[in-house]
Design a protein around this motif. Structure first.
Motif, PDB file in Angstrom:
ATOM      1  N   THR A   1       0.836  -1.253  -0.073  1.00 37.06           N
ATOM      2  CA  THR A   1       0.001  -0.052   0.028  1.00 37.06           C
ATOM      3  C   THR A   1       0.760   1.224  -0.018  1.00 37.06           C
ATOM      4  OG1 THR A   1      -0.117  -0.351   2.211  1.00 37.06           O
ATOM      5  CG2 THR A   1      -2.084  -0.875   1.155  1.00 37.06           C
ATOM      6  N   LEU A   2       2.088   1.098   0.225  1.00 39.07           N
ATOM      7  CA  LEU A   2       2.974   2.133   0.201  1.00 39.07           C
ATOM      8  C   LEU A   2       3.730   2.675  -0.871  1.00 39.07           C
ATOM      9  CD1 LEU A   2       4.067   4.177   2.547  1.00 39.07           C
ATOM     10  CD2 LEU A   2       5.980   2.814   2.753  1.00 39.07           C
ATOM     11  N   LEU A   3       3.800   1.278  -1.782  1.00 39.56           N
ATOM     12  CA  LEU A   3       4.598   1.258  -3.017  1.00 39.56           C
ATOM     13  C   LEU A   3       3.773   1.463  -4.217  1.00 39.56           C
ATOM     14  CD1 LEU A   3       6.812  -1.745  -2.315  1.00 39.56           C
ATOM     15  CD2 LEU A   3       7.454   0.542  -2.118  1.00 39.56           C
TER      16      LEU A   3
ATOM     17  N   ILE B   1       1.484   3.756  -5.445  1.00 42.11           N
ATOM     18  CA  ILE B   1       1.211   4.902  -5.971  1.00 42.11           C
ATOM     19  C   ILE B   1       2.671   5.409  -6.717  1.00 42.11           C
ATOM     20  CG2 ILE B   1       1.309   7.535  -5.525  1.00 42.11           C
ATOM     21  CD1 ILE B   1      -0.770   6.633  -3.259  1.00 42.11           C
ATOM     22  N   PRO B   2       4.074   5.399  -5.852  1.00 42.47           N
ATOM     23  CA  PRO B   2       5.055   5.674  -6.698  1.00 42.47           C
ATOM     24  C   PRO B   2       5.328   4.763  -7.976  1.00 42.47           C
ATOM     25  CG  PRO B   2       5.756   4.952  -4.612  1.00 42.47           C
ATOM     26  CD  PRO B   2       4.187   5.201  -4.590  1.00 42.47           C
TER      27      PRO B   2
ATOM     28  N   THR C   1       8.168  -7.864  -5.654  1.00 43.93           N
ATOM     29  CA  THR C   1       8.460  -7.073  -4.465  1.00 43.93           C
ATOM     30  C   THR C   1       7.965  -7.403  -3.096  1.00 43.93           C
ATOM     31  OG1 THR C   1       6.356  -5.812  -4.944  1.00 43.93           O
ATOM     32  CG2 THR C   1       8.380  -4.909  -6.074  1.00 43.93           C
TER      33      THR C   1
ATOM     34  N   VAL D   1      11.601  -1.740  -4.635  1.00 47.38           N
ATOM     35  CA  VAL D   1      11.100  -1.199  -3.279  1.00 47.38           C
ATOM     36  C   VAL D   1      11.957  -0.034  -2.708  1.00 47.38           C
ATOM     37  CG1 VAL D   1      11.064  -2.052  -0.879  1.00 47.38           C
ATOM     38  CG2 VAL D   1      10.824  -3.783  -2.501  1.00 47.38           C
ATOM     39  N   VAL D   2      13.147  -0.009  -2.599  1.00 48.77           N
ATOM     40  CA  VAL D   2      13.626   1.381  -2.370  1.00 48.77           C
ATOM     41  C   VAL D   2      13.458   2.380  -2.983  1.00 48.77           C
ATOM     42  CG1 VAL D   2      16.099   2.383  -1.390  1.00 48.77           C
ATOM     43  CG2 VAL D   2      15.490  -0.171  -1.150  1.00 48.77           C
ATOM     44  N   TYR D   3      13.559   2.191  -4.402  1.00 44.74           N
ATOM     45  CA  TYR D   3      13.334   3.456  -5.240  1.00 44.74           C
ATOM     46  C   TYR D   3      11.983   4.214  -5.247  1.00 44.74           C
ATOM     47  CZ  TYR D   3      12.512   6.121  -9.485  1.00 44.74           C
ATOM     48  OH  TYR D   3      11.964   7.261 -10.183  1.00 44.74           O
ATOM     49  N   PRO D   4      11.010   3.150  -5.389  1.00 38.60           N
ATOM     50  CA  PRO D   4       9.740   3.703  -5.009  1.00 38.60           C
ATOM     51  C   PRO D   4       9.562   4.527  -3.696  1.00 38.60           C
ATOM     52  CG  PRO D   4       9.506   1.480  -6.123  1.00 38.60           C
ATOM     53  CD  PRO D   4      11.027   1.781  -5.679  1.00 38.60           C
ATOM     54  N   ALA D   5       9.958   3.808  -2.496  1.00 43.06           N
ATOM     55  CA  ALA D   5       9.723   4.201  -1.393  1.00 43.06           C
ATOM     56  C   ALA D   5      10.178   5.776  -1.233  1.00 43.06           C
ATOM     57  CB  ALA D   5      10.259   3.523  -0.360  1.00 43.06           C
TER      58      ALA D   5
ATOM     59  N   TYR E   1      11.021   7.552  -3.896  1.00 41.43           N
ATOM     60  CA  TYR E   1      10.322   8.659  -4.937  1.00 41.43           C
ATOM     61  C   TYR E   1       9.070   9.011  -4.474  1.00 41.43           C
ATOM     62  CZ  TYR E   1       8.461   9.710  -9.521  1.00 41.43           C
ATOM     63  OH  TYR E   1       7.940  10.295 -10.598  1.00 41.43           O
ATOM     64  N   SER E   2       8.425   8.256  -3.382  1.00 38.91           N
ATOM     65  CA  SER E   2       6.905   8.632  -2.983  1.00 38.91           C
ATOM     66  C   SER E   2       7.054   9.788  -1.997  1.00 38.91           C
ATOM     67  CB  SER E   2       6.237   7.447  -2.188  1.00 38.91           C
ATOM     68  OG  SER E   2       6.723   7.258  -0.939  1.00 38.91           O
TER      69      SER E   2
ATOM     70  N   LEU F   1       7.301  12.717  -4.505  1.00 42.27           N
ATOM     71  CA  LEU F   1       6.144  12.697  -5.043  1.00 42.27           C
ATOM     72  C   LEU F   1       5.279  13.784  -4.410  1.00 42.27           C
ATOM     73  CD1 LEU F   1       4.801   9.669  -6.812  1.00 42.27           C
ATOM     74  CD2 LEU F   1       5.162  11.746  -7.771  1.00 42.27           C
TER      75      LEU F   1
ATOM     76  N   ILE G   1      -1.829  12.359  -7.594  1.00 40.94           N
ATOM     77  CA  ILE G   1      -1.136  11.190  -7.191  1.00 40.94           C
ATOM     78  C   ILE G   1      -0.099  11.725  -5.871  1.00 40.94           C
ATOM     79  CG2 ILE G   1       1.230  10.053  -7.730  1.00 40.94           C
ATOM     80  CD1 ILE G   1      -0.124   9.240 -10.418  1.00 40.94           C
TER      81      ILE G   1
ATOM     82  N   GLY H   1      -2.224  11.481  -2.738  1.00 44.12           N
ATOM     83  CA  GLY H   1      -2.139  10.022  -2.279  1.00 44.12           C
ATOM     84  C   GLY H   1      -0.912   9.722  -1.699  1.00 44.12           C
ATOM     85  N   ALA H   2       0.220  10.277  -2.522  1.00 42.42           N
ATOM     86  CA  ALA H   2       1.324   9.777  -1.691  1.00 42.42           C
ATOM     87  C   ALA H   2       1.733  10.142  -0.449  1.00 42.42           C
ATOM     88  CB  ALA H   2       2.542  10.188  -2.839  1.00 42.42           C
TER      89      ALA H   2
ATOM     90  N   SER I   1      -0.278   8.092   1.974  1.00 36.44           N
ATOM     91  CA  SER I   1       0.350   6.911   2.181  1.00 36.44           C
ATOM     92  C   SER I   1       1.566   7.097   3.037  1.00 36.44           C
ATOM     93  CB  SER I   1       0.472   6.041   0.921  1.00 36.44           C
ATOM     94  OG  SER I   1       1.476   6.656   0.186  1.00 36.44           O
TER      95      SER I   1
ATOM     96  N   ALA J   1       4.131   5.267   7.232  1.00 39.32           N
ATOM     97  CA  ALA J   1       5.877   4.933   7.597  1.00 39.32           C
ATOM     98  C   ALA J   1       6.107   4.929   8.965  1.00 39.32           C
ATOM     99  CB  ALA J   1       6.679   5.833   6.589  1.00 39.32           C
TER     100      ALA J   1
END
Lengths: 304, 309
Positions: A140-142, A144-145, A174, B46-50, B52-53, B56, B277, B280-281, B284, B288
């Motif tokens: 749920t955290l991943l 959107i990006p 993932t 995983v790391v990059y999107p985290a 990146y959010s 964002l 987006i 939403g980011a 979310s 964390a």
């Protein structure tokens, strides 16, 4: 004389106490069964109710007779769904995605776990902890990006990743790879060092060590990791809901929820049949491999 | 004399070291290559999107301007946001507590049974955990149906007033938590059962001789012996429950009037359906901190457990 009475008295007391312990035990057992039956009723109500409803025709459902009983059992819901092209497409998409994700995850995680558990390189301990931490990052955290990244890739290279079922093969690892690796590290670490030392002395390379010793010895762990990976990739709901929209690109859980519920018209007989069929593959695997399933569950969260 | 011996000894030692070093270097290269696919997946997906959010979350809706904490300021001014915070915390904490309690009780009952029959019961009790949550939530949705609710049918026959399960905000919250407890408590049951098996029987015997009753046995023996697993399981579950999506999405879709939205479902609605987006980011990202705290304690417990073993 006195000793005799003392003895009988002691014997009686002993017997009485023994009797009360076993009676207490029997009482405890009775209450255990009593409450367990209540809990089983609570735990099994939804699946049983799914099954009951799946045997009803829509006429019987809307007649609002006793919801817990089927007066005119019919298989028409099953026949309707299994002859419907759309449902078979969902099933095929789900099956292909799950099989691919299981294969990819197992290859990646077995190699990585072997390297992390046995060969140790610069930063390997940190990496093992990092793998565990990434397992804790939820989808749920991943999503959107990742959604945004895929849209960006489409803008730059023209490769459309959104709204294709196969994109799930890229996304599900993932969720599965970190956990499967963590599980395999635990299993590989429990293999005695003497085994690989013996193999090294006999002149085995690392690949031979892995394929001839580690994989055969860790088969139970591998099966547990495969079951876990399959269950996760079969059941995930968020990624397909966010990344696929066309009816022919959906996987089973999302397909059932989005296509069988049309506006306010709920075809409950068909929805329950679809839900039951969607739950069937994990349930069948669980029925046959329950012990592996449980060992994976308990090892994953506790092995350090 | 001694020098000569020492030198003689040193020479082979050094050459041995050299090959050993080379060997070790080759070994670590192979190991690194073996772990490379894992590292790639973790870094790219995983790391990059985290990270990146986080980026964002600092952009405006069209994602062209940097707005700093603008999205967060906007969220803090909205009532819905505070409702979501409240509901997420309420949902996660209550659900985890109830899951732990139900799992603990059921584990004790199963442990009480003769060893022969335990497998069968364990097998039945784990079924809610095996069914994909999206599928079982559909069954619950049908059980809570406004006009055909099977529970209300039973209530009508028992003379209990009808309940508007998902129509009333309070009942809707109750239902969401109930379904979550139903899905999650088998996991606790299995973990606690495994922990119970590792409590030595002698302790119970000694306590029985000292005249302890069952409650004292649980309180003074089982809970201290199981403490580590109780903590790890609860923290794991806290993460999963806090990030839960399927159950709320299918059961209430956030309704009635956004009363049951949690972070994940609200972020989904904002980002995917509302097409905002960055907002939403930002929503979310509020998951964390809790995740980080839980992860910290899990790691500490896992390490401690590793040292004990």
């Amino acid at each position: 004389m006195t000793t005799a009475t003392a003895e009988t008295a002691a014997g009686q007391v002993g017997r009485a106490r023994y009797g009360s312990i076993s009676r207490g035990r029997r009482k405890a057992l009775f209450w255990s069964y009593f409450f367990l039956i209540l809990f089983v009723i609570f735990f099994l109500t939804p699946p049983v109710y799914m099954f009951i409803t799946s045997l009803k025709s829509s006429a019987e459902i809307s007649a609002a007779t006793n919801p817990w009983w089927v007066y005119h059992p019919t298989l028409s819901n099953y026949i309707d769904l299994l002859t419907q092209n759309q449902f078979l497409i969902f099933f095929r998409n789900s099956a292909i995605v799950s099989v691919c994700v299981v294969s990819i995850t197992m290859v990646v995680s077995i190699f990585a776990a072997f390297a992390l558990a046995r060969m140790r390189f610069w930063g390997s301990a940190t990496l093992a902890t990092g793998v565990f931490l990434t397992y804790l990052i939820p989808d749920t955290l991943l999503f959107i990006p990742l959604f945004k990244t895929f849209a960006y890739i489409h803008d730059k290279t023209g490769i459309e990743l959104i709204n294709h079922w196969w994109v799930l093969i890229i996304l599900y690892p993932t969720l599965t790879v970190p956990f499967a690796t963590w599980l395999m590290i635990g299993y590989f670490s429990s293999i005695p060092k003497e085994l690989d030392e013996a193999a090294l002395i006999d002149g085995a390379g690392y690949m031979q060590m892995l394929t001839r010793i580690f994989i055969p010895v860790a088969i139970p762990g591998i099966i547990a990791a495969m079951i876990f990976t399959f269950t996760v990739s079969w059941a995930n709901f968020l990624y397909p809901l966010a990344f696929t929209t066309s009816a022919d690109q959906l996987v089973l859980p999302v397909g059932i929820v989005t296509t069988l519920i049309r506006g306010d018209v709920y075809a409950w007989g068909q929805i329950m049949t679809g839900a039951l069929l969607g739950a069937a593959p994990p349930l069948i695997i669980y029925a046959f491999l329950m012990d592996y399933y449980i060992s994976g569950l308990t090892a994953g969260a506790t092995k350090g | 004399m001694a020098d000569v011996v020492a030198r003689d000894l040193r020479v082979p030692a050094r050459s041995g070291q050299l090959t050993l070093q080379k060997f070790a270097r080759r070994k670590s290269t192979i190991a690194f290559l073996m772990a490379l696919p894992l590292i790639t997946i973790v870094l790219c997906l995983v790391v990059y999107p985290a990270l990146y959010s986080i980026h964002l979350a600092t952009l405006n809706k069209s994602m062209q301007h940097f707005v700093g904490f603008g999205n967060f300021e906007f969220l803090f001014r909205r009532n819905t946001f505070w409702m979501v915070v409240e509901q997420s915390l309420l949902f996660a904490v209550t659900a985890v507590i109830f899951k732990a309690v139900v799992g603990f009780i059921v584990a004790h009952f199963v442990h009480n049974l003769p060893a022969k029959g335990q497998r069968k019961w364990r097998g039945m009790l784990l079924i809610p955990w095996v069914i994909p949550p999206a599928m079982s939530t559909l069954a619950w949705l049908w059980l809570f149906d406004p006009s055909y609710s099977a529970f209300n049918w039973l209530f009508a026959h028992l003379g209990i007033p009808q309940v508007a399960w998902l129509g009333n905000p309070y009942w809707a919250r109750f239902c969401v938590i109930l379904v979550n407890v139903w899905v999650g408590s088998p996991f606790f049951m299995i973990m606690y059962l495994a922990a119970l098996k590792s409590v030595p029987e002698q302790l119970h015997e000694a306590a029985a001789i000292d005249g302890a009753n069952w409650l004292q046995k649980i309180w003074y023996i089982n809970i201290p012996m199981m403490r580590n697993i109780i903590q790890i399981t609860a923290l794991f579950s806290l993460i999963v429950t806090f990030a839960n999506f399927d159950i709320v999405k299918i059961l209430t879709n956030g309704g009635p009037v956004d009363q049951t939205h949690v972070f994940a479902t609200w972020a989904f609605v904002l980002a995917i359906w509302g097409n905002d987006i960055p907002l939403g980011a930002s929503v979310s990202l509020f998951m964390a901190p809790i995740l980080a705290i839980a992860a910290f304690f899990i790691l500490r417990n896992v390490r401690r457990r590793g040292n004990e073993a």
